[in-house]
Design a protein around this motif. Sequence first.
Motif, mmCIF file in Angstrom:
data_model
loop_
_atom_site.group_PDB
_atom_site.id
_atom_site.type_symbol
_atom_site.label_atom_id
_atom_site.label_comp_id
_atom_site.label_asym_id
_atom_site.label_seq_id
_atom_site.Cartn_x
_atom_site.Cartn_y
_atom_site.Cartn_z
ATOM 1 N N SER A 30 0.878 -1.133 -0.035
ATOM 2 C CA SER A 30 0.047 0.028 -0.033
ATOM 3 C C SER A 30 0.809 1.322 0.051
ATOM 4 O O SER A 30 1.971 1.280 0.291
ATOM 5 C CB SER A 30 -0.726 -0.002 1.294
ATOM 6 O OG SER A 30 -1.869 -1.177 1.258
ATOM 7 N N CYS A 31 0.384 2.504 -0.660
ATOM 8 C CA CYS A 31 0.973 3.612 -0.768
ATOM 9 C C CYS A 31 -0.097 4.546 -0.446
ATOM 10 O O CYS A 31 -0.714 4.865 -1.269
ATOM 11 C CB CYS A 31 1.825 3.726 -2.061
ATOM 12 S SG CYS A 31 2.488 5.500 -2.460
ATOM 13 N N VAL A 32 0.128 5.334 0.624
ATOM 14 C CA VAL A 32 -0.736 6.194 1.241
ATOM 15 C C VAL A 32 -0.224 7.712 0.893
ATOM 16 O O VAL A 32 0.888 7.777 1.339
ATOM 17 C CB VAL A 32 -1.245 6.370 2.735
ATOM 18 C CG1 VAL A 32 -2.028 7.320 2.985
ATOM 19 C CG2 VAL A 32 -1.895 4.994 2.987
ATOM 20 N N ALA A 33 -0.931 8.709 0.193
ATOM 21 C CA ALA A 33 -0.376 9.821 -0.357
ATOM 22 C C ALA A 33 -0.986 10.800 0.404
ATOM 23 O O ALA A 33 -2.049 10.959 0.871
ATOM 24 C CB ALA A 33 -0.624 10.065 -1.657
ATOM 25 N N SER A 34 -0.349 11.767 0.897
ATOM 26 C CA SER A 34 -1.029 13.287 1.318
ATOM 27 C C SER A 34 -1.053 14.282 0.267
ATOM 28 O O SER A 34 -0.026 14.286 -0.590
ATOM 29 C CB SER A 34 -0.153 13.877 2.710
ATOM 30 O OG SER A 34 1.181 14.087 2.190
ATOM 31 N N GLY A 35 -1.626 15.214 0.193
ATOM 32 C CA GLY A 35 -2.072 16.318 -0.793
ATOM 33 C C GLY A 35 -3.160 15.983 -1.561
ATOM 34 O O GLY A 35 -3.552 15.152 -1.790
ATOM 35 N N SER A 36 -3.618 17.466 -2.179
ATOM 36 C CA SER A 36 -4.989 17.395 -2.865
ATOM 37 C C SER A 36 -4.914 17.080 -4.032
ATOM 38 O O SER A 36 -6.001 16.780 -4.673
ATOM 39 C CB SER A 36 -5.583 18.661 -2.399
ATOM 40 O OG SER A 36 -4.814 19.681 -3.099
ATOM 41 N N ILE A 37 -3.564 16.885 -4.742
ATOM 42 C CA ILE A 37 -3.528 16.581 -6.140
ATOM 43 C C ILE A 37 -3.154 15.309 -6.471
ATOM 44 O O ILE A 37 -2.899 15.001 -7.575
ATOM 45 C CB ILE A 37 -2.307 17.368 -6.612
ATOM 46 C CG1 ILE A 37 -1.036 17.568 -6.161
ATOM 47 C CG2 ILE A 37 -2.822 19.181 -6.600
ATOM 48 C CD1 ILE A 37 0.110 18.146 -6.974
ATOM 49 N N PHE A 38 -3.355 14.289 -5.621
ATOM 50 C CA PHE A 38 -2.959 12.891 -5.892
ATOM 51 C C PHE A 38 -3.797 12.561 -7.214
ATOM 52 O O PHE A 38 -3.202 11.529 -7.985
ATOM 53 C CB PHE A 38 -3.391 12.064 -4.787
ATOM 54 C CG PHE A 38 -3.158 10.703 -5.040
ATOM 55 C CD1 PHE A 38 -2.094 9.946 -4.879
ATOM 56 C CD2 PHE A 38 -4.585 9.852 -5.035
ATOM 57 C CE1 PHE A 38 -2.227 8.530 -4.948
ATOM 58 C CE2 PHE A 38 -4.492 8.403 -5.209
ATOM 59 C CZ PHE A 38 -3.314 7.831 -5.062
ATOM 60 N N SER A 39 -4.926 12.598 -7.065
ATOM 61 C CA SER A 39 -5.833 12.052 -8.297
ATOM 62 C C SER A 39 -5.537 12.476 -9.677
ATOM 63 O O SER A 39 -5.840 11.675 -10.567
ATOM 64 C CB SER A 39 -7.189 12.450 -7.871
ATOM 65 O OG SER A 39 -7.497 13.779 -8.243
ATOM 66 N N ILE A 40 -4.719 13.438 -9.946
ATOM 67 C CA ILE A 40 -4.327 13.933 -11.379
ATOM 68 C C ILE A 40 -3.007 13.414 -11.577
ATOM 69 O O ILE A 40 -2.668 13.440 -12.896
ATOM 70 C CB ILE A 40 -4.236 15.426 -11.269
ATOM 71 C CG1 ILE A 40 -2.991 15.835 -10.642
ATOM 72 C CG2 ILE A 40 -5.476 16.121 -10.638
ATOM 73 C CD1 ILE A 40 -2.695 17.335 -10.813
ATOM 74 N N TYR A 41 -2.232 12.618 -10.743
ATOM 75 C CA TYR A 41 -1.158 11.940 -11.169
ATOM 76 C C TYR A 41 -1.164 10.682 -11.560
ATOM 77 O O TYR A 41 -1.725 9.708 -10.948
ATOM 78 C CB TYR A 41 -0.146 12.004 -10.147
ATOM 79 C CG TYR A 41 0.513 13.551 -9.867
ATOM 80 C CD1 TYR A 41 1.679 14.248 -10.586
ATOM 81 C CD2 TYR A 41 -0.144 14.332 -8.791
ATOM 82 C CE1 TYR A 41 1.909 15.425 -10.466
ATOM 83 C CE2 TYR A 41 0.618 15.630 -8.605
ATOM 84 C CZ TYR A 41 1.722 15.936 -9.441
ATOM 85 O OH TYR A 41 2.061 17.332 -9.022
#
Length: 121
Positions: free
Chosen positions: A21-32
């Motif tokens: 699993s890889c958990v990301a912070s930040g509001s722009i995750f979905s665009i990458y």
Amino acid sequence: QVQLVESGGGLVQAGGSLRLSCVASGSIFSIYPMGWYRQAPGKQRELVASISSGGITNYADSVKGRFTISRDNAKNTVYLQMNSLKVEDTAVYYCIALERRYRDYVPFGSWGQGTQVTVSS
């Protein structure tokens, strides 16, 4: 910027399975686009699997049919399901955002600590 924390690695016997699993912070995750890389001692880091923002996936020949990358944008998480593990899959696995450069995906941002996967015979 996107910050990533990998987890789920461990020691497993050949033929077994692990789910990273890889958990990301930040509001722009979905665009990458996102990718999983791995690096074994003395080897170059290689891109194992990628997934676009729209869910299109690609795999290295060495893992095709055994590994599955997926993402849950609502949870800011990307996964790597690894089945039928082989000794040669042993490596540190890293999650990172990707961007296009010419015809290739390249890593974007900073590398984290990764998570160790060790497959025993």
